[in-house]
Design a protein around this motif. Structure first.
Motif, PDB file in Angstrom:
ATOM      1  N   ASP A  37       0.824  -1.201   0.000  1.00 15.22           N
ATOM      2  CA  ASP A  37       0.000   0.000   0.000  1.00 15.22           C
ATOM      3  C   ASP A  37       0.865   1.261   0.000  1.00 15.22           C
ATOM      4  OD1 ASP A  37      -2.415   1.343  -0.158  1.00 15.22           O
ATOM      5  OD2 ASP A  37      -2.626   1.502   2.019  1.00 15.22           O
ATOM      6  N   VAL A  38       1.853   1.248  -0.917  1.00 23.49           N
ATOM      7  CA  VAL A  38       2.725   2.410  -1.116  1.00 23.49           C
ATOM      8  C   VAL A  38       2.752   2.719  -2.603  1.00 23.49           C
ATOM      9  CG1 VAL A  38       4.166   1.942   0.913  1.00 23.49           C
ATOM     10  CG2 VAL A  38       4.827   0.986  -1.300  1.00 23.49           C
ATOM     11  N   SER A  39       3.267   3.882  -2.972  1.00 23.27           N
ATOM     12  CA  SER A  39       3.385   4.236  -4.386  1.00 23.27           C
ATOM     13  C   SER A  39       4.421   3.329  -5.050  1.00 23.27           C
ATOM     14  CB  SER A  39       3.818   5.697  -4.530  1.00 23.27           C
ATOM     15  OG  SER A  39       5.150   5.859  -4.079  1.00 23.27           O
ATOM     16  N   SER A  40       4.337   3.211  -6.375  1.00 20.68           N
ATOM     17  CA  SER A  40       5.316   2.384  -7.087  1.00 20.68           C
ATOM     18  C   SER A  40       6.719   2.927  -6.867  1.00 20.68           C
ATOM     19  CB  SER A  40       4.992   2.313  -8.579  1.00 20.68           C
ATOM     20  OG  SER A  40       5.019   3.594  -9.152  1.00 20.68           O
ATOM     21  N   ARG A  41       6.840   4.238  -6.801  1.00 18.11           N
ATOM     22  CA  ARG A  41       8.147   4.865  -6.574  1.00 18.11           C
ATOM     23  C   ARG A  41       8.716   4.470  -5.207  1.00 18.11           C
ATOM     24  NH1 ARG A  41       9.834  10.781  -8.235  1.00 18.11           N
ATOM     25  NH2 ARG A  41      11.738  10.973  -7.042  1.00 18.11           N
ATOM     26  N   LYS A  42       7.865   4.562  -4.161  1.00 14.81           N
ATOM     27  CA  LYS A  42       8.323   4.195  -2.823  1.00 14.81           C
ATOM     28  C   LYS A  42       8.623   2.695  -2.748  1.00 14.81           C
ATOM     29  CE  LYS A  42       7.457   4.628   2.075  1.00 14.81           C
ATOM     30  NZ  LYS A  42       6.682   5.294   3.116  1.00 14.81           N
ATOM     31  N   GLY A  43       7.773   1.885  -3.393  1.00 14.92           N
ATOM     32  CA  GLY A  43       8.014   0.440  -3.429  1.00 14.92           C
ATOM     33  C   GLY A  43       9.344   0.110  -4.077  1.00 14.92           C
TER      34      GLY A  43
END
Length: 116
Positions: A37-43
């Motif tokens: 449940d994080v942005s693709s960037r943060k992931g």
């Protein structure tokens, strides 16, 4: 560059990410950030950090028609205990075929029986 660290040095997000990879046994990066449940960037940043810290391995793959990565636990997390009988590795590990009536297989089975 090897920067192996202990799990205590991980951020909360890295710890959660590592746990997800271990629980699944492997996950596509596109599913990883959704599950987290994080942005693709943060992931991507979490995975990059775990790769640098040698906690997970990343392999390029195609998933649902898109180029992505498949993330798996680091090899050091693999459990080989099920292949062991005492201090003997299963004779079925390797390239050659094993004769079930061979001494190597019999010895391994006897060691397995003595462990119980």
């Amino acid at each position: 560059m090897s920067t192996a660290t202990s799990e205590e040095d991980l951020t909360e997000d890295e710890r959660r990410g590592l746990e997800l990879v271990r629980e699944t046994g492997g996950i596509h990066q596109s599913d990883f950030w959704k599950e987290m449940d994080v942005s693709s960037r943060k992931g991507s940043r979490i995975i990059e950090s775990l790769v640098e810290k040698e906690m997970v391995q990343r392999e390029e793959t195609v998933y649902q028609g898109h180029n992505t990565y498949y993330i798996t636990p680091a090899a050091r997390d693999l459990d080989f205990s099920l292949l062991m009988a005492g201090d003997m590795l299963s004779p079925f590990i390797g390239e050659e075929e094993i004769d079930p009536e061979s001494d190597a297989f019999s010895q391994w089975m006897m060691n397995l029986a003595y462990e119980e």
